[in-house]
Scaffold this active site. Structure first.
Site, PDB file in Angstrom:
ATOM      1  N   HIS A 117       0.854  -1.198   0.000  1.00 15.14           N
ATOM      2  CA  HIS A 117       0.000   0.000   0.000  1.00 15.14           C
ATOM      3  C   HIS A 117       0.883   1.238   0.000  1.00 15.14           C
ATOM      4  O   HIS A 117       1.945   1.254   0.630  1.00 15.14           O
ATOM      5  CB  HIS A 117      -0.910   0.013   1.246  1.00 15.14           C
ATOM      6  CG  HIS A 117      -2.075   0.930   1.107  1.00 15.14           C
ATOM      7  ND1 HIS A 117      -1.977   2.275   1.330  1.00 15.14           N
ATOM      8  CD2 HIS A 117      -3.351   0.689   0.735  1.00 15.14           C
ATOM      9  CE1 HIS A 117      -3.164   2.828   1.112  1.00 15.14           C
ATOM     10  NE2 HIS A 117      -4.013   1.904   0.752  1.00 15.14           N
TER      11      HIS A 117
ATOM     12  N   ASP B 170      -7.904  -5.559   0.088  1.00 13.67           N
ATOM     13  CA  ASP B 170      -8.332  -6.423  -1.021  1.00 13.67           C
ATOM     14  C   ASP B 170      -7.937  -7.876  -0.840  1.00 13.67           C
ATOM     15  O   ASP B 170      -8.354  -8.732  -1.618  1.00 13.67           O
ATOM     16  CB  ASP B 170      -7.743  -5.884  -2.333  1.00 13.67           C
ATOM     17  CG  ASP B 170      -8.303  -4.512  -2.631  1.00 13.67           C
ATOM     18  OD1 ASP B 170      -7.509  -3.560  -2.772  1.00 13.67           O
ATOM     19  OD2 ASP B 170      -9.537  -4.382  -2.663  1.00 13.67           O
TER      20      ASP B 170
HETATM   21  C1  SDX Z   1      -6.223   0.023  -2.861  1.00 19.05           C
HETATM   22  O1  SDX Z   1      -4.449   4.535  -2.055  1.00 19.05           O
HETATM   23  C2  SDX Z   1      -5.386   3.919  -1.426  1.00 19.05           C
HETATM   24  O2  SDX Z   1      -5.788   4.280  -0.333  1.00 19.05           O
HETATM   25  C3  SDX Z   1      -5.957   2.721  -2.145  1.00 19.05           C
HETATM   26  C4  SDX Z   1      -6.972   1.879  -1.375  1.00 19.05           C
HETATM   27  C5  SDX Z   1      -8.260   2.646  -1.104  1.00 19.05           C
HETATM   28  O3  SDX Z   1      -8.982   2.275  -0.166  1.00 19.05           O
HETATM   29  O4  SDX Z   1      -8.589   3.562  -1.904  1.00 19.05           O
HETATM   30  O5  SDX Z   1      -6.412   1.448  -0.147  1.00 19.05           O
HETATM   31  C6  SDX Z   1      -7.380   0.647  -2.183  1.00 19.05           C
HETATM   32  O6  SDX Z   1      -5.955   0.370  -3.991  1.00 19.05           O
HETATM   33  C7  SDX Z   1      -5.371  -0.965  -2.105  1.00 19.05           C
HETATM   34  C8  SDX Z   1      -4.163  -1.455  -2.933  1.00 19.05           C
HETATM   35  C9  SDX Z   1      -4.666  -2.532  -3.880  1.00 19.05           C
HETATM   36  N1  SDX Z   1      -3.571  -2.900  -4.866  1.00 19.05           N
HETATM   37  C10 SDX Z   1      -2.950  -4.065  -4.752  1.00 19.05           C
HETATM   38  O7  SDX Z   1      -3.102  -4.869  -3.830  1.00 19.05           O
HETATM   39  C11 SDX Z   1      -2.019  -4.339  -5.922  1.00 19.05           C
HETATM   40  C12 SDX Z   1      -0.676  -4.870  -5.393  1.00 19.05           C
HETATM   41  N2  SDX Z   1       0.007  -3.780  -4.719  1.00 19.05           N
HETATM   42  C13 SDX Z   1       0.958  -2.992  -5.439  1.00 19.05           C
HETATM   43  O8  SDX Z   1       0.721  -2.838  -6.792  1.00 19.05           O
HETATM   44  C14 SDX Z   1       1.420  -1.744  -4.688  1.00 19.05           C
HETATM   45  O9  SDX Z   1       1.695  -2.149  -3.411  1.00 19.05           O
HETATM   46  C15 SDX Z   1       0.524  -0.526  -4.647  1.00 19.05           C
HETATM   47  C16 SDX Z   1       0.118  -0.092  -6.011  1.00 19.05           C
HETATM   48  C17 SDX Z   1      -0.672  -0.802  -3.823  1.00 19.05           C
HETATM   49  C18 SDX Z   1       1.326   0.603  -4.001  1.00 19.05           C
HETATM   50  O10 SDX Z   1       2.332   0.930  -4.873  1.00 19.05           O
HETATM   51  P1  SDX Z   1       3.431   2.054  -4.476  1.00 19.05           P
HETATM   52  O11 SDX Z   1       3.110   2.732  -3.216  1.00 19.05           O
HETATM   53  O12 SDX Z   1       3.670   2.875  -5.676  1.00 19.05           O
HETATM   54  O13 SDX Z   1       4.663   1.165  -4.135  1.00 19.05           O
HETATM   55  P2  SDX Z   1       5.690   0.659  -5.186  1.00 19.05           P
HETATM   56  O14 SDX Z   1       4.948   0.084  -6.355  1.00 19.05           O
HETATM   57  O15 SDX Z   1       6.676   1.737  -5.421  1.00 19.05           O
HETATM   58  O16 SDX Z   1       6.350  -0.549  -4.390  1.00 19.05           O
HETATM   59  C19 SDX Z   1       7.381  -0.305  -3.470  1.00 19.05           C
HETATM   60  C20 SDX Z   1       8.260  -1.557  -3.559  1.00 19.05           C
HETATM   61  C21 SDX Z   1       8.648  -1.887  -5.001  1.00 19.05           C
HETATM   62  O17 SDX Z   1       9.897  -2.547  -4.932  1.00 19.05           O
HETATM   63  P3  SDX Z   1      11.235  -1.661  -5.286  1.00 19.05           P
HETATM   64  O18 SDX Z   1      11.022  -1.096  -6.686  1.00 19.05           O
HETATM   65  O19 SDX Z   1      11.315  -0.589  -4.234  1.00 19.05           O
HETATM   66  O20 SDX Z   1      12.349  -2.674  -5.220  1.00 19.05           O
HETATM   67  O21 SDX Z   1       7.524  -2.698  -3.088  1.00 19.05           O
HETATM   68  C22 SDX Z   1       7.342  -3.625  -4.158  1.00 19.05           C
HETATM   69  C23 SDX Z   1       7.604  -2.880  -5.446  1.00 19.05           C
HETATM   70  O22 SDX Z   1       8.106  -3.773  -6.444  1.00 19.05           O
HETATM   71  N3  SDX Z   1       5.956  -4.078  -4.083  1.00 19.05           N
HETATM   72  C24 SDX Z   1       5.534  -5.315  -4.234  1.00 19.05           C
HETATM   73  C25 SDX Z   1       4.143  -5.280  -4.042  1.00 19.05           C
HETATM   74  N4  SDX Z   1       3.759  -4.033  -3.810  1.00 19.05           N
HETATM   75  C26 SDX Z   1       4.884  -3.274  -3.835  1.00 19.05           C
HETATM   76  N5  SDX Z   1       6.198  -6.468  -4.517  1.00 19.05           N
HETATM   77  C27 SDX Z   1       5.440  -7.586  -4.607  1.00 19.05           C
HETATM   78  N6  SDX Z   1       4.080  -7.638  -4.431  1.00 19.05           N
HETATM   79  C28 SDX Z   1       3.416  -6.507  -4.149  1.00 19.05           C
HETATM   80  N7  SDX Z   1       2.104  -6.534  -3.976  1.00 19.05           N
END
Ligand code: SDX
Length: 434
Positions: free
Chosen positions: A311, A369
Site C-alpha cells: 500500500h 483487497d
Molecule cells: C487500494 O491509495 C489507497 O488508499 C488505495 C486503497 C483505497 O482504499 O482507496 O487502499 C485501495 O488500492 C489498495 C491497494 C490494492 N492494490 C494491490 O493490492 C495491488 C498490489 N500492490 C501494489 O501494486 C502496490 O503495493 C501498490 C500499487 C498498492 C502501491 O504501490 P506504491 O506505493 O507505488 O509502491 P511501489 O509500487 O513503489 O512498491 C514499493 C516496492 C517496489 O519494490 P522496489 O522497486 O522498491 O524494489 O515494493 C514492491 C515494489 O516492487 N511491491 C511489491 C508489491 N507491492 C509493492 N512487490 C510484490 N508484491 C506486491 N504486492
C-alpha cells in the site's frame, strides 16, 4: 468548508543566491505541510513529485490515515469501532455531515436515501444496450456517467439544494445500478428496490431475488456485507478520489465526476485488486505452490505482484484487512463452509510473506483487497462484481470529498505543470525537403 490549518513556522531555502521563505502549517493529525503554492512565482522553479508521494493536494476534514501505525479514522472515529457498532446509513451520514446523526436525523436520512433508490424506466433500456458479456465495471462506467442525462435537474453544482439531491440520488441509486449490472450479466430480470428494506439488504435482494420464488435476506450475511461497505467507504486522497476531485475542479456535474472515479478504481493496482487477488489465489491453487509465487513476486524481472499486498500509505497492517478477515470467518461460519481452499492458501500466503525478508524490509502487508474476494465470493457474487461492490461503497467517500471540494472557498481548477524533456523548439520542414 471552513479552513482549520494552523501556522506552524516557516522554512527557508536559498535559490540562486536568494533566500526564500515558505509557510509551514499543521492540521489535527499527521505531518505538517509546506505551502508551495507560490514556489514557482518566488523561485522560478517547479516541484516534481510523480505519484504525489510527498504532496498534499488539499485540506480535508473527512478521513485520516496513519500508515505507520495502521490507523484509519472517519471524521475522527476509528474504522474498527464504526464497522463493529454502526451501519452503512449512519456512517454515510457521518462522512457527509461530519457528525454522527441523532435518531431523528438518522431516520430522515434513511428515508431520503430509500426514496431515491428507483431509476428512470428509460434507464433500463439504456443499460440493456450493453452486450450481455460486458464486464460489470464497464457497465458501471457508462451507466453512472449517463445519470446526468436522466437527472439533469440536479446537475447545477452552484445550487446547494441540487447538490443535496444529487448526493442522495448518487448514494441511493448505486446499489440499484450495481444490481442491474449483475442481473444483466447473468441474464436475469431486473429486480425493483423495496422501501421496506435497509440499504444493504435491499441491494442483496435486488441481486439475488428471482421471480420464481421468495427471497429471504440472511441477516448475518447482510450485516457482514454492510460492514464490508463501511470499510470501503473512504480513504483520503487515493487515486480514484483524487480523480473525482480533479474532475470536480472543472465544475463538472457530480454524476460525471463519480463516473470518472469508477473508471480509475477499476485498475488492478487500485480497486481492481480484489478481483485480481482472488484470481491470484485461484492461480496459486495449492499451499505447496506458494513459495513459487512468492519468489515470482520478489523477482524484479517478473511483473507478477502479490495482489492484495502492499500500500502507498500503510507501512503496517491495513486496519481494514483485519476487520475484513474477521468478516470473512463470520460469513464462512454463517454459510457453514468448513473447507475453503482459497482461504487456506490466503492464510498460509500471508504467514509466509510476513516472515519473508523482502516483504518485511519493504513493509508490505495485506491490504483490504486480500480477504475481500474470498468473502464476496462466499456471499454469492461473481469475481467480476467485486470492484463494483467497492465502487458502490466508495461512492459515499467520493461524493463527500466532492462536496467538501465544491464548498472549499480556496478551490481552483486543478492544473499540474511538468518538466519537459521533449524535442527543443525547431522549424517545420516540408515533406518534399525531409
Ligand atoms: C487500494 O491509495 C489507497 O488508499 C488505495 C486503497 C483505497 O482504499 O482507496 O487502499 C485501495 O488500492 C489498495 C491497494 C490494492 N492494490 C494491490 O493490492 C495491488 C498490489 N500492490 C501494489 O501494486 C502496490 O503495493 C501498490 C500499487 C498498492 C502501491 O504501490 P506504491 O506505493 O507505488 O509502491 P511501489 O509500487 O513503489 O512498491 C514499493 C516496492 C517496489 O519494490 P522496489 O522497486 O522498491 O524494489 O515494493 C514492491 C515494489 O516492487 N511491491 C511489491 C508489491 N507491492 C509493492 N512487490 C510484490 N508484491 C506486491 N504486492
Amino acid at each position: 468548508m471552513e479552513s482549520k490549518i494552523k501556522p506552524a513556522g516557516n522554512v527557508s531555502m536559498n535559490v540562486s543566491g536568494k533566500d526564500v521563505e515558505f509557510g509551514v502549517y499543521s492540521g489535527t493529525h499527521g505531518p505538517n505541510v509546506v505551502d508551495i503554492s507560490k514556489f514557482y512565482k518566488d523561485t522560478g522553479l517547479f516541484t516534481l513529485d510523480p505519484g504525489f508521494t510527498s504532496t498534499a493536494s488539499c485540506e480535508s476534514q473527512i478521513t485520516f490515515i496513519d500508515g505507520d501505525e495502521g490507523i484509519l479514522l472517519y471524521r475522527g472515529y476509528p474504522i474498527d469501532q464504526l464497522a463493529e457498532n454502526s451501519d452503512f446509513i449512519e456512517v454515510a451520514y457521518l462522512l457527509l455531515d461530519g457528525e454522527l446523526p441523532s435518531e431523528n436525523q438518522y431516520q430522515q436520512f434513511k428515508h431520503d436515501i430509500t426514496y431515491h433508490t428507483m431509476v428512470h424506466e428509460q434507464f433500463k433500456n439504456f443499460l440493456s444496450g450493453f452486450r450481455r458479456d460486458a464486464h460489470p465495471m464497464a457497465i458501471m462506467c457508462g451507466a453512472v456517467g449517463a445519470l446526468s442525462a436522466f437527472y439533469h435537474d440536479s446537475t447545477d453544482i452552484n445550487d446547494p439544494e441540487q447538490r443535496r439531491i444529487a448526493t442522495h440520488r448518487m448514494i441511493a441509486k448505486m446499489p440499484t445500478i450495481a444490481a442491474m449490472a449483475y442481473k444483466y450479466s447473468v441474464g436475469q430480470a431486473f429486480v425493483s428496490p423495496r422501501n421496506d428494506l435497509g440499504y444493504t439488504e435491499n441491494f442483496m435482494q435486488m441481486c439475488f431475488q428471482v421471480s420464481a420464488e421468495d427471497y429471504e435476506v440472511n441477516r448475518v450475511l447482510a450485516d457482514a456485507l454492510d460492514k464490508i461497505f463501511i470499510l470501503h467507504m473512504d480513504h483520503e486522497q487515493n487515486a480514484s478520489t483524487s480523480t473525482v476531485r480533479l474532475a470536480g475542479s472543472s465544475n463538472a456535474n457530480p454524476f460525471a465526476c463519480i463516473a470518472a472515479g469508477i473508471a480509475c478504481l477499476w485498475g488492478p493496482s487500485h480497486g481492481g485488486a480484489n478481483e485480481a487477488a482472488l484470481n491470484m489465489l485461484a492461480e496459486i491453487g495449492s499451499v505447496d505452490r506458494i513459495p513459487e509465487y512468492v519468489a515470482k513476486a520478489k523477482d524484479k524481472s517478473d511483473p507478477f505482484r502479490l495482489m492484495g499486498f502492499g500500500h502507498r500509505v500503510y507501512k503496517n497492517y491495513d486496519p481494514r484487512a483485519k476487520v475484513m478477515q474477521q468478516a470473512c470467518h463470520e460469513v464462512l461460519d454463517a454459510l457453514q463452509i468448513k473447507n475453503e481452499p482459497l482461504l487456506d492458501i490466503a492464510l498460509e500466503l500471508e504467514k509466509i510473506a510476513l516472515e519473508d525478508e523482502y516483504f518485511v524490509e519493504k513493509k508490505l502487508y495485506p491490504n483490504i483487497d486480500f480477504y475481500s474476494g474470498i468473502t464476496l465470493r462466499a456471499l454469492g457474487f461473481p469475481t467480476d462484481m467485486f470492484t463494483v461492490l467497492f465502487a458502490l461503497a466508495r461512492t459515499v467517500g467520493w461524493i463527500a470529498q466532492w462536496s467538501e471540494m465544491i464548498e472549499d472557498p480556496n478551490q481552483r481548477i486543478g492544473r499540474p505543470r511538468q518538466i519537459y524533456t521533449g524535442a527543443p523548439q525547431r522549424d517545420f520542414i516540408n515533406r518534399n525537403q525531409r
